[in-house]
Write a protein that holds these residues in place. Sequence first.
Motif, PDB file in Angstrom:
ATOM      1  N   THR A   1      -4.863  -4.798  -7.087  1.00  0.00           N
ATOM      2  CA  THR A   1      -5.386  -3.450  -7.321  1.00  0.00           C
ATOM      3  C   THR A   1      -4.293  -2.387  -7.164  1.00  0.00           C
ATOM      4  O   THR A   1      -4.573  -1.205  -7.229  1.00  0.00           O
ATOM      5  CB  THR A   1      -6.522  -3.145  -6.331  1.00  0.00           C
ATOM      6  OG1 THR A   1      -6.025  -3.403  -5.014  1.00  0.00           O
ATOM      7  CG2 THR A   1      -7.750  -3.964  -6.598  1.00  0.00           C
TER       8      THR A   1
ATOM      9  N   PHE B   1     -12.815   8.429  -4.978  1.00  0.00           N
ATOM     10  CA  PHE B   1     -11.944   7.889  -3.923  1.00  0.00           C
ATOM     11  C   PHE B   1     -12.307   8.505  -2.564  1.00  0.00           C
ATOM     12  O   PHE B   1     -12.381   7.804  -1.556  1.00  0.00           O
ATOM     13  CB  PHE B   1     -10.480   8.188  -4.267  1.00  0.00           C
ATOM     14  CG  PHE B   1      -9.488   7.656  -3.274  1.00  0.00           C
ATOM     15  CD1 PHE B   1      -9.163   6.304  -3.248  1.00  0.00           C
ATOM     16  CD2 PHE B   1      -8.879   8.494  -2.341  1.00  0.00           C
ATOM     17  CE1 PHE B   1      -8.248   5.803  -2.324  1.00  0.00           C
ATOM     18  CE2 PHE B   1      -7.968   8.008  -1.419  1.00  0.00           C
ATOM     19  CZ  PHE B   1      -7.646   6.661  -1.420  1.00  0.00           C
TER      20      PHE B   1
ATOM     21  N   SER C   1       0.829  -1.201   0.000  1.00  0.00           N
ATOM     22  CA  SER C   1       0.000   0.000   0.000  1.00  0.00           C
ATOM     23  C   SER C   1       0.866   1.255   0.000  1.00  0.00           C
ATOM     24  O   SER C   1       0.631   2.190  -0.759  1.00  0.00           O
ATOM     25  CB  SER C   1      -0.904  -0.049   1.234  1.00  0.00           C
ATOM     26  OG  SER C   1      -1.469   1.181   1.483  1.00  0.00           O
TER      27      SER C   1
ATOM     28  N   ALA D   1     -12.052  10.690 -10.492  1.00  0.00           N
ATOM     29  CA  ALA D   1     -11.433   9.592  -9.725  1.00  0.00           C
ATOM     30  C   ALA D   1     -11.161  10.042  -8.291  1.00  0.00           C
ATOM     31  O   ALA D   1     -11.358   9.271  -7.345  1.00  0.00           O
ATOM     32  CB  ALA D   1     -10.137   9.155 -10.404  1.00  0.00           C
TER      33      ALA D   1
ATOM     34  N   LYS E   1      -4.774   9.689 -15.766  1.00  0.00           N
ATOM     35  CA  LYS E   1      -5.142   8.615 -14.831  1.00  0.00           C
ATOM     36  C   LYS E   1      -4.579   8.881 -13.443  1.00  0.00           C
ATOM     37  O   LYS E   1      -3.498   9.445 -13.312  1.00  0.00           O
ATOM     38  CB  LYS E   1      -4.594   7.288 -15.362  1.00  0.00           C
ATOM     39  CG  LYS E   1      -5.187   6.865 -16.693  1.00  0.00           C
ATOM     40  CD  LYS E   1      -5.914   5.542 -16.542  1.00  0.00           C
ATOM     41  CE  LYS E   1      -6.843   5.262 -17.705  1.00  0.00           C
ATOM     42  NZ  LYS E   1      -6.132   4.990 -18.941  1.00  0.00           N
TER      43      LYS E   1
ATOM     44  N   SER F   1       2.739   1.594  -3.338  1.00  0.00           N
ATOM     45  CA  SER F   1       1.817   2.050  -4.383  1.00  0.00           C
ATOM     46  C   SER F   1       1.553   3.541  -4.252  1.00  0.00           C
ATOM     47  O   SER F   1       1.391   4.249  -5.237  1.00  0.00           O
ATOM     48  CB  SER F   1       0.479   1.321  -4.284  1.00  0.00           C
ATOM     49  OG  SER F   1       0.664  -0.021  -4.597  1.00  0.00           O
TER      50      SER F   1
ATOM     51  N   ASN G   1      -0.541  -0.455  -8.090  1.00  0.00           N
ATOM     52  CA  ASN G   1       0.114  -0.070  -9.338  1.00  0.00           C
ATOM     53  C   ASN G   1       1.323  -0.980  -9.593  1.00  0.00           C
ATOM     54  O   ASN G   1       1.536  -1.952  -8.874  1.00  0.00           O
ATOM     55  CB  ASN G   1       0.498   1.412  -9.305  1.00  0.00           C
ATOM     56  CG  ASN G   1       1.537   1.717  -8.234  1.00  0.00           C
ATOM     57  OD1 ASN G   1       2.080   0.817  -7.606  1.00  0.00           O
ATOM     58  ND2 ASN G   1       1.806   2.978  -8.026  1.00  0.00           N
TER      59      ASN G   1
ATOM     60  N   GLY H   1      -6.182   4.438  -5.158  1.00  0.00           N
ATOM     61  CA  GLY H   1      -6.696   3.183  -5.691  1.00  0.00           C
ATOM     62  C   GLY H   1      -7.019   2.296  -4.507  1.00  0.00           C
ATOM     63  O   GLY H   1      -6.784   2.668  -3.363  1.00  0.00           O
ATOM     64  N   GLU H   2      -7.533   1.113  -4.817  1.00  0.00           N
ATOM     65  CA  GLU H   2      -7.945   0.216  -3.731  1.00  0.00           C
ATOM     66  C   GLU H   2      -6.789  -0.191  -2.830  1.00  0.00           C
ATOM     67  O   GLU H   2      -6.959  -0.408  -1.637  1.00  0.00           O
ATOM     68  CB  GLU H   2      -8.578  -1.043  -4.326  1.00  0.00           C
ATOM     69  CG  GLU H   2     -10.046  -0.847  -4.655  1.00  0.00           C
ATOM     70  CD  GLU H   2     -10.638  -2.106  -5.232  1.00  0.00           C
ATOM     71  OE1 GLU H   2     -10.415  -3.179  -4.661  1.00  0.00           O
ATOM     72  OE2 GLU H   2     -11.309  -2.007  -6.281  1.00  0.00           O
TER      73      GLU H   2
ATOM     74  N   GLU I   1      -2.246  12.899  -5.099  1.00  0.00           N
ATOM     75  CA  GLU I   1      -3.096  12.874  -6.294  1.00  0.00           C
ATOM     76  C   GLU I   1      -3.660  14.266  -6.574  1.00  0.00           C
ATOM     77  O   GLU I   1      -3.756  14.683  -7.737  1.00  0.00           O
ATOM     78  CB  GLU I   1      -4.235  11.866  -6.099  1.00  0.00           C
ATOM     79  CG  GLU I   1      -4.821  11.333  -7.378  1.00  0.00           C
ATOM     80  CD  GLU I   1      -3.819  10.562  -8.212  1.00  0.00           C
ATOM     81  OE1 GLU I   1      -3.466   9.457  -7.832  1.00  0.00           O
ATOM     82  OE2 GLU I   1      -3.378  11.088  -9.255  1.00  0.00           O
TER      83      GLU I   1
END
Lengths: 81, 603
Positions: B257, B432, B93, B428, B348, B96, B259, B353-354, B370
């Motif tokens: 899930t 999230f 996590s 996105a 993107k 990512s 990256n 993300g998850e 992000e």
Amino acid sequence: MGLRNIVKRLDKYQQRLDEGKAEKIKAHHVEKAIEKLAAKEVELTEELGSAEKPEKRARLEEKLSTIRAQIEKARWLSQEI
Amino acid sequence: MQSIFKRTLLPIILGLLVFGFWISPDFQEIAAGVAIFLFGMLMLEDGFNQFSGGFLEKLLERATGSTFKSLSFGVLSTTIMQSSSLVSVIAISFLSAGLISLTAGVGIIFGANIGTTTGAWLVAGFGLKVKISAYAMPMLAISIILVFQKSKYLKGIGYVLAGLGFLFLGIHHMKEGFEAFKDQFDLTRFAMTGFLGLMVYTLVGAAATVVMQSSHATMVLIITALAAGQISYENALALAIGANIGTTITAIIGAMTANFQGKRLALAHLIFNVTTAGVALILISPLRDAVDLISDAVGIRPDDYALKLAVFHTIFNFLGVVLMLPMMQKLIAFLIRTIPEITPDVSKPRYIGEAVAGFPATIELALRKEVAHLHENAIDLILQALNLRRDALYQARDIEAYVAASRTNFDVDLEAGYEQRIKSLYSAILEFITTSLAGDLTESSVQTLHQLRRSAEEMVRAVKEVKHLRDNAARFTRKDYGEITRLYNRIRTELARMIVEAKKMADADPEMRSSLWLEEERVRAKKVKAELGDYVEGLMIRGALKGPQATSFLNDAAYGYRAMKDIIDATRFLYSEQQGAMAEIEQILAADEDDVETAGASS
């Protein structure tokens, strides 16, 4: 920007503190905030030293004056808490 | 095929459990023991999550300095949390979310494999030797009082204590179950010797761990069964090796899930554990001799197979680390080659993300990155709309002169740019945030998420405002049309200055950055608006600007003002202190809208 609205915001903070909804501000927290503002003051003073255009100098002087006012307010806050 | 497997797996497991319950009541006690043990692990996880935003994540973030540090962190965190799978998933996590390096992640995984051996010692050395339930009961009783406390830290301690209590209780029930079970069934009848036995029991160990999603639970099961004489020592060794392979499944699921970086780490985990297991299988005889030697040396009785299994588990995991550590850089190079970085698609999400959604601190940090990514895209588009080049602007000593000299009209489709680079990313981010808010977050985390949403919202609005003034700004600054050109250049210059200030904030040392640095810009935006209004009025009186052109400009000046304000506010919300006493100070010292209005009008 005088102190009137800051006093109001401080009162609100005190109220939230009493309700257990805010974290207590300690002297070292305010010192850290002053340190951050002072770092910007140094940066702006250096920039002013090398600025030639009168308009740019005027802008930097205004910015410096705002930052110095912030430092003053932070010192006042330090007394209040 | 995969969906058929998924659909049939649960009924098969449930069917086997019911069948087991039917043929043996003692099996019920063993199964309940496993369930209580796993429940304890969930409670431990919940307990550590209460310290989120602090303890674990900050430690993990700092464990990137060196391989030794990350390795030590892996050992320590797995020892405390008693779950190598959980530590692996957290590492994936964080990797990512771009918070730790791949090298640090691999170090943590290596360390987790050593840390996981403490579980075997806990059970074999303590769990089987003393009446462990005697500790479990008071722990559970105290924990429930703490769980109902208001303070999240006391609550966290309560959950951790309850977790440990349930772990102990689970071990107790497994032990009792096996003790009673051996009077009815003799599982040693199924013992296998030789190479076939090794292979079959390795596979059984791996499968059991996949089902339980915990090598710890498998190890506890193996040790208690071994202590009760229900499996042979040889088969227990193979089961322990299998558990090490099966445990990688949690990380693999976690990386699905994630990256490319998260996937690389999951692959590293798989390679490490499979290699270690392979070496252990090949060297099983010398390893057994080594276990006997060490056991004799430290005074473990020759027939205390449970403790000997703990020794074996420790040796082969250490062996794995010793073997793999010198090859770490080669392993990393292999991972990078095998799972290449996909050319970043600016439209993107890169960080959210998850994979990062499970832990509050990762949610905040990944979301902040992000939103900064969205800011970057937005600033790029705004500068293109103003016919300005980003690098040239950031290097310009005289922004006004640079803007005046930038007359070439960029061939840019703003609408398409907005759709591709802003809208999809913004959607996105919103999605999230909404999903994260539905989870179990602290009040301060909820506030942070709201603030970051505002930051994204303001920046998107700035793009829309600039889109409105783009056509006129481009038309009147292509060449010198006199006053109107100077007016539009003023808007472009002021916007460019705000963007440069936002860039300075982004580049500043996070420890020294303060949103209060932007107070002057907030007032300045207001002043610019007032000054332009007065100036245009003067031009109209002198007849230097006609009515329709003046009206059109004033409309664009209003868009420009709002864009400036949005850029500054978006930057403030992104970089302001969002929690604790420092946030309180910034809120007290920062001007509110009334203050800004007064200051802007009075200058």
